[in-house]
Motif scaffolding. Structure first.
Motif, PDB file in Angstrom:
ATOM      1  N   PHE A  34      -3.174 -10.824  -5.753  1.00  0.00           N
ATOM      2  CA  PHE A  34      -1.998  -9.954  -5.709  1.00  0.00           C
ATOM      3  C   PHE A  34      -1.578  -9.726  -4.258  1.00  0.00           C
ATOM      4  N   GLU A  35      -0.279  -9.869  -3.998  1.00  0.00           N
ATOM      5  CA  GLU A  35       0.235  -9.783  -2.634  1.00  0.00           C
ATOM      6  C   GLU A  35       1.173  -8.601  -2.411  1.00  0.00           C
ATOM      7  N   GLN A  36       1.342  -7.734  -3.394  1.00  0.00           N
ATOM      8  CA  GLN A  36       2.223  -6.583  -3.220  1.00  0.00           C
ATOM      9  C   GLN A  36       1.759  -5.747  -2.033  1.00  0.00           C
ATOM     10  N   PRO A  37       2.724  -5.155  -1.316  1.00  0.00           N
ATOM     11  CA  PRO A  37       2.354  -4.276  -0.206  1.00  0.00           C
ATOM     12  C   PRO A  37       1.542  -3.082  -0.711  1.00  0.00           C
ATOM     13  N   VAL A  38       0.567  -2.667   0.098  1.00  0.00           N
ATOM     14  CA  VAL A  38      -0.283  -1.526  -0.250  1.00  0.00           C
ATOM     15  C   VAL A  38      -0.259  -0.520   0.894  1.00  0.00           C
ATOM     16  N   LEU A  39       0.053   0.717   0.549  1.00  0.00           N
ATOM     17  CA  LEU A  39      -0.005   1.837   1.484  1.00  0.00           C
ATOM     18  C   LEU A  39      -1.164   2.722   1.064  1.00  0.00           C
ATOM     19  N   MET A  40      -2.141   2.878   1.940  1.00  0.00           N
ATOM     20  CA  MET A  40      -3.251   3.795   1.687  1.00  0.00           C
ATOM     21  C   MET A  40      -2.793   5.183   2.116  1.00  0.00           C
ATOM     22  N   LEU A  41      -2.894   6.127   1.224  1.00  0.00           N
ATOM     23  CA  LEU A  41      -2.479   7.511   1.474  1.00  0.00           C
ATOM     24  C   LEU A  41      -3.702   8.374   1.207  1.00  0.00           C
ATOM     25  N   THR A  42      -4.290   8.944   2.256  1.00  0.00           N
ATOM     26  CA  THR A  42      -5.591   9.558   2.094  1.00  0.00           C
ATOM     27  C   THR A  42      -5.873  10.653   3.110  1.00  0.00           C
TER      28      THR A  42
END
Length: 88
Positions: A34-42
């Protein structure tokens, strides 16, 4: 997982989730192709946490508390870089 059903343009993930931590989820997502952009929000704010986030495959990393205007800007930038129309 919703990714397998399609229609996911961008994923916003927290590190601390009940079943699987966000770092592991993103790593497995990338390994599955999977290549969708990922934003880590933590709330995890150390450079070690950020390094783990980026090396696991996250495209961006934002710490809590979140400024909603900044979140919107980062999401728009990730979608733009991925050439995904933000109107979707």
């Amino acid at each position: 997982m919703a990714l397998y059903q399609g229609g996911v343009d961008l994923l916003i993930a927290d590190v601390m989730m009940p079943t699987m931590d966000g770092f592991t989820m993103v790593k497995e997502m990338r390994a599955a192709g999977f290549e969708q952009p990922v934003l880590m929000l933590t709330a995890k704010t150390t450079i070690t946490d950020k390094t783990t986030g980026f090396t696991s495959g996250a495209d961006d990393y934002l710490t809590k508390p979140v400024d909603l205007a900044e979140l919107k800007l980062r999401v728009a930038a990730l979608l733009r870089r991925a050439k995904i129309n933000s109107a979707r």
